[in-house]
Scaffold this active site. Structure first.
Site, short mmCIF file in Angstrom:
data_model
loop_
_atom_site.label_atom_id
_atom_site.label_comp_id
_atom_site.label_asym_id
_atom_site.label_seq_id
_atom_site.Cartn_x
_atom_site.Cartn_y
_atom_site.Cartn_z
N LEU A 70 44.66 46.01 38.30
CA LEU A 70 45.72 46.41 38.59
C LEU A 70 46.09 46.65 40.35
CD1 LEU A 70 44.89 49.65 39.79
CD2 LEU A 70 44.65 50.04 37.42
N SER A 71 47.59 46.90 40.27
CA SER A 71 48.10 47.18 41.80
C SER A 71 47.49 48.26 42.21
CB SER A 71 49.46 46.99 41.86
OG SER A 71 49.96 45.43 41.22
N THR A 123 51.68 46.31 44.87
CA THR A 123 51.49 46.79 46.11
C THR A 123 52.52 45.83 47.02
OG1 THR A 123 49.40 47.16 45.53
CG2 THR A 123 49.90 47.22 47.86
N ALA A 124 52.76 44.82 46.77
CA ALA A 124 53.64 43.87 47.72
C ALA A 124 55.08 44.69 47.71
CB ALA A 124 53.81 42.42 46.97
N HIS A 161 50.07 35.93 45.51
CA HIS A 161 49.25 34.89 44.94
C HIS A 161 49.45 33.46 45.65
CE1 HIS A 161 47.94 37.37 42.08
NE2 HIS A 161 49.23 37.20 41.37
#
Length: 291
Positions: A70-71, A123-124, A161
């Protein structure tokens, strides 16, 4: 139902553990040993589900999987259901998600622009909002963002990614590296995503799962060539050399364990997100094994 795997077992029973992670070369490398049965996991049978991180963040709301990637940005909405394991995380040490554009642009010029993002719980996205609150987010599947930027469907794109390494091949311009910016602000690595286990399983099972994941990461790092060969099937248009670089960015010492510095970085991210009104209070975060 996910809850079935949380039932008690006798010594002769095998408990199914539903494990979810992203279909990416770094996650494939991390779970290579477990997915290919290189590890002995007596009493437990791991079944793997692969999906993009935004989808996994959403699935965690209904506890679809026993253990899931998960983030960190999604954790505050999941803390009552999941607890973070102390291994299996991805950190960017002075690098991280990248904003790119079709033409040269300064970082704060994204204000007011349409920016393709891989999900509002990633999160990004949280980090980009901390950098510049005022932009129009266009939610786009992470593997379609490069194309959207190249075709100028959006003004800029937020890459996670492999896109972080592939964008120069399309003639796109780096606007901002959020991992660099975060390091300048905090002196810490940028915590991106981790693994969490359902609280309903209890701490004993959680600790066993953590040991298994750490063993899988260690095996991959110790058998790098074979683990990388396995991971290449998830490498999406990357040559082996580039995939090896990407895996090295996100499967490393941080993946084996956060350490105190890593835990501080996670807490800093959550605190800043909460203070900015981007995450729900409280700003607390809990790792398995902590009081």
């Amino acid at each position: 139902m996910a809850g079935q795997s949380a039932t008690s077992k006798t010594s002769t029973e095998t408990r199914e553990i539903k494990l979810a992670h992203s279909p990416d070369s770094d996650d494939a490398f991390m779970f290579y040993a477990l997915a290919t049965h290189k590890l002995n996991t007596p009493g437990y049978k791991y079944t793997h589900a692969l999906s993009d991180i935004q989808t996994l963040n959403e699935a965690a709301l209904t506890e679809t999987y026993d253990v899931t990637a998960l983030s960190f940005a999604a954790y505050p909405t999941l803390r009552d259901k999941y607890i973070l394991l102390d291994c299996g995380a991805s950190f960017g040490e002075n690098y991280g998600p990248i904003v790119v554009a079709p033409r040269a642009m300064k970082g704060h010029e994204i204000a007011g622009k349409r920016v393709a993002v891989p999900g509002l719980k990633t999160t990004a996205y949280l980090t980009l909002k901390l950098f510049e609150p005022n932009f129009e987010a266009v939610v786009t599947p992470f593997d379609k963002i490069l194309e959207a930027v190249k075709n100028e469907v959006v003004d800029a794109g937020l890459l996670i990614h492999e896109g972080q390494l592939l964008f120069p091949q399309l003639g796109l311009h780096r606007v901002l590296d959020l991992g660099v910016w975060w390091h300048e602000q905090t002196g810490m690595p940028l915590p991106l995503g981790g693994n969490a286990v359902r609280r309903a399983l209890g701490p004993e099972v959680g600790q066993q799962i953590a040991r298994t994941i750490r063993d899988s990461v260690e095996y991959g790092l110790e058998h790098r060539e074979e683990a990388l060969n396995y991971a290449m099937q998830f490498a999406r248009d990357m040559e082996t050399e580039l995939a090896d670089k990407f895996v090295g960015m996100y499967v490393n010492k941080w993946t084996l364990g956060y350490g105190e510095r890593g835990k501080r970085a996670v807490k800093e991210l959550i605190e800043r997100g909460t203070q900015a009104g981007l995450l729900p209070a409280p700003a607390s975060i809990e790792f398995l094994g902590e009081e």
